[in-house]
Design an enzyme around this catalytic site. Structure first.
Site, mmCIF file in Angstrom:
data_model
loop_
_atom_site.group_PDB
_atom_site.id
_atom_site.type_symbol
_atom_site.label_atom_id
_atom_site.label_comp_id
_atom_site.label_asym_id
_atom_site.label_seq_id
_atom_site.Cartn_x
_atom_site.Cartn_y
_atom_site.Cartn_z
ATOM 1 N N LYS A 132 0.860 -1.183 0.000
ATOM 2 C CA LYS A 132 0.000 0.000 0.000
ATOM 3 C C LYS A 132 0.897 1.234 0.000
ATOM 4 O O LYS A 132 1.983 1.234 0.593
ATOM 5 C CB LYS A 132 -0.875 -0.032 1.253
ATOM 6 C CG LYS A 132 -1.876 1.093 1.358
ATOM 7 C CD LYS A 132 -2.783 0.896 2.569
ATOM 8 C CE LYS A 132 -3.827 1.995 2.672
ATOM 9 N NZ LYS A 132 -4.738 1.781 3.819
ATOM 10 N N SER A 207 -9.458 1.923 2.474
ATOM 11 C CA SER A 207 -8.496 2.673 1.711
ATOM 12 C C SER A 207 -7.430 1.831 1.021
ATOM 13 O O SER A 207 -6.730 2.349 0.145
ATOM 14 C CB SER A 207 -7.826 3.712 2.615
ATOM 15 O OG SER A 207 -7.032 3.078 3.605
ATOM 16 N N SER A 231 -10.083 -0.337 6.436
ATOM 17 C CA SER A 231 -9.308 -0.133 5.205
ATOM 18 C C SER A 231 -8.612 -1.363 4.639
ATOM 19 O O SER A 231 -8.209 -1.360 3.482
ATOM 20 C CB SER A 231 -8.272 0.969 5.415
ATOM 21 O OG SER A 231 -8.915 2.222 5.392
#
Ligand SMILES: *[C@@H]1O[C@H](CO)[C@@H](O)[C@H](O)[C@H]1NC(C)=O
Ligand SMILES: *[C@@H]1O[C@H](CO)[C@@H](O)[C@H](O)[C@H]1NC(C)=O
Ligand SMILES: *[C@@H]1O[C@H](CO)[C@@H](O)[C@H](O)[C@H]1NC(C)=O
Ligand SMILES: *[C@@H]1O[C@H](CO)[C@@H](O)[C@H](O)[C@H]1NC(C)=O
Length: 554
Positions: A132, A207, A231
């Site tokens: 990420k 996210s 997320s």
């Protein structure tokens, strides 16, 4: 005023475009008349050799074994995933920084090491792992979806990144996130919007949305996400993946880039995401090994190595609480109801117990979380985005309103203490309720099964108007470990709209009104399995029992 965000974005986008080797790109002609279900394209496109397809379909366990046995080289594996990640990028826009030259060099050096010494450098030797965007890999920028960071070089590596590198991982891509990682779909003014893999008209979630889309597209065997309100779990759910949100303190978190730096009201965690549950296990085993001892690197890490076979006696029948239908505030859409029923039936057929669980204080806890995001996050985020004239997305309007009212400035220590007292009381109440499930000579409930979201995967853009991270957020307040698991896909012939029901509130009505069997056909039905604090191992073992029961029952 700083540079306008559009100028910043142009520089970042050019850097990304220049980093893509042309040979990996699907030809333009292959990008017209795309099917909704993008996950079939790697296989059907003819763009990959049979050897490449075998690699990108394999799970992390198989890849590591084949590299160790010298059937595959890390170089061949890395190149296959580099190529697959570019195809995923073309179809979903899931990538931010592309690190191919260093990935290839690293894979070669790992192959040479194995050739020369006959030894692997660690349990993750040669495995490509996607990261990420908030994981810092110097000197590459870590934008976290904000213009102010998009072209800024970094210098201090995230602790977890160093741990994974020493275990043998190869980093080759970083993945897209929403602005400040605070939306439930992945869109920002620098990299644009990422779409879902199983239905290109749906959201990939957020996210860790770039991870979600990339993994489902076979562009990665294992990815790292982070989770403060859902997320890891929301994008895992929207892309049909296993994703572990651990308890705080098990995995090193130091040095990751944060959307709301410095707040400790709700702990931010990182964890693995994958199409394979075994891959999550091998990740946990490797990162929490005495060999890597992350507790010597991150002061927040508890010195508990990963434990095996914690459910004793082995194979004993489990007791699950299940939350059907709604959490006290929001009903789930029909495909999720069917997924819950399928899971209950499969578990019962395997001899486990499943009883209804009341989601104690869930709406109140999520309300607390909602307010904390705005009061703690308004200044942290808007002070930065305003510098570059970034517009505010629909679902972040509350941050802007809080900022404009100056409420973030009046939070103060008294209010913060009050918030913490409330949070602690919710944690105590849940502990008591869980503990009280021991009845009739049976032990306490082992785990909770609950939806990850009211949607399978909402239409792109919808969550800018209808925001709902309630199903995941309650467990961030509680700091419980949770793993998502895929059950099935929405089916227009089985999942009909609700009839004769009463919405609990306006938003609840809107979410059901959004359900359209035709549109949502084929989107993944993925649920959560929840354990008690620090029972991370048990959560993966319970998820394994659920996956086995579902497989046996199908
Ligand atoms: C969430 O928080 C914002 C401000 O912090 C508030 O305006 C809004 O009403 C809250 N939403 C809910 C559902 O409580
Ligand atoms: C919690 O559960 C244990 C084991 O079932 C029991 O012995 C204990 O009395 C319970 N405590 C509370 C406060 O409910
Ligand atoms: C939780 O659900 C309520 C239901 O009406 C909604 O208004 C709110 O925005 C949700 N909160 C979050 C943080 O998603
Ligand atoms: C989408 O593709 C996957 C394979 O990647 C397949 O398992 C799934 O059934 C497909 N979904 C639909 C609706 O065809």
């Amino acid at each position: 005023m700083g540079q306008h965000y559009k100028e910043i974005a142009a520089i970042a986008l050019k850097r990304r475009a220049d980093a893509i080797p042309k040979k990996y790109l699907l030809p333009e002609s292959a990008l017209t008349n795309l099917p909704l279900n993008l996950t079939t394209i790697p296989k059907s496109s003819g763009h990959f050799t049979p050897a490449e397809l075998e690699i990108i379909e394999a799970d992390a366990e198989e890849i590591l074994l084949k590299i160790r046995e010298k059937k595959w080289t890390s170089l061949a594996v890395t190149e296959a995933f580099c190529k697959a990640s570019i195809v995923a990028q073309q179809l979903t826009n899931c990538l931010t920084e592309i690190l191919f030259p260093e990935a290839i060099a690293r894979a070669k050096s790992l192959d040479e090491h194995l050739e020369k010494t006959g030894q692997v450098v660690g349990p993750l030797h040669g495995l490509p792992i996607s990261l990420k965007d908030c994981m810092i890999t110097p000197p590459h920028p870590s934008s976290i979806g904000m213009a102010c960071y998009a072209n800024e070089a970094t210098d201090e590596e995230t602790v977890l990144v160093g741990v994974l590198a020493r275990l043998g991982a190869v980093f080759y891509v970083k993945t897209n996130v929403p602005t400040a990682m605070m939306m439930m779909e992945t869109v920002n003014v620098v990299w644009g919007e990422t779409n879902g893999a199983y239905h290109c008209g749906t959201s990939c979630g957020g996210s860790s949305g770039g991870e979600g889309a990339l993994l489902a597209m076979r562009g990665s065997p294992l990815g790292i996400g982070t989770d403060i309100g859902g997320s890891i779990r929301i994008p895992s759910a929207f892309n049909g993946l296993y994703g572990l949100k651990p308890s705080f303190g098990r995995f090193p978190v130091y040095g990751g880039k944060s959307g709301i730096t410095g707040q400790d009201f709700i702990y931010a965690n990182n964890g693995p995401m994958s199409r394979s549950l075994e891959s999550l296990k091998l990740y946990c085993r490797a990162v929490l090994s005495t060999e890597s001892s992350p507790w010597n690197l991150d002061p927040k890490c508890v010195p508990i190595p990963w434990r095996e076979e914690v459910i004793q006696p082995k194979g004993r029948k489990l007791r699950f609480g299940i939350v059907f239908n709604h959490d006290g505030e929001i009903h789930v859409q029909p495909p999720i109801v069917r997924g819950l029923a399928m899971t209950k039936k499969a578990l019962e057929a395997a001899g486990h117990e499943v009883f209804e669980w009341e989601p104690l204080n869930h709406p109140a806890m999520v309300d607390e979380m909602n307010r904390s995001f705005h009061t703690l996050g308004a200044a942290a985020i808007l002070d930065l985005t305003l510098q570059n004239e970034e517009p505010v997305y629909g679902s972040m309007k509350n941050y802007e309103a809080t900022y404009q009212k100056g409420e973030h400035g009046t939070l103060g220590p008294t209010k913060l203490r009050e918030m913490i007292i409330k949070r602690n009381a919710y944690q105590k109440a849940y502990l008591d309720a869980w503990n009280a499930t021991a009845k009739d000579g049976k032990g306490v409930m082992d785990g909770i099964i609950i939806a990850a979201s009211p949607w399978t995967a909402p239409r792109l853009g919808l969550t800018q108007e209808i925001f709902c991270v309630n199903y995941t957020g309650a467990f961030n307040i509680l700091d419980y470990p949770v793993c998502t698991f895929p059950v099935t896909f929405a089916d227009k012939s089985l999942d009909l709209p609700r009839k004769d029901w009463t919405p609990l509130n306006e938003l609840d009505g809107k979410i059901q009104a959004d359900y359209d069997p035709e549109f949502y056909h084929g989107t993944p039905v993925t649920l959560q399995c929840v354990g008690r604090r620090l029972e991370d191992e048990k959560v993966l073992e319970m998820t394994c029992a659920i996956a086995e029961a579902l497989k046996a029952h199908s």
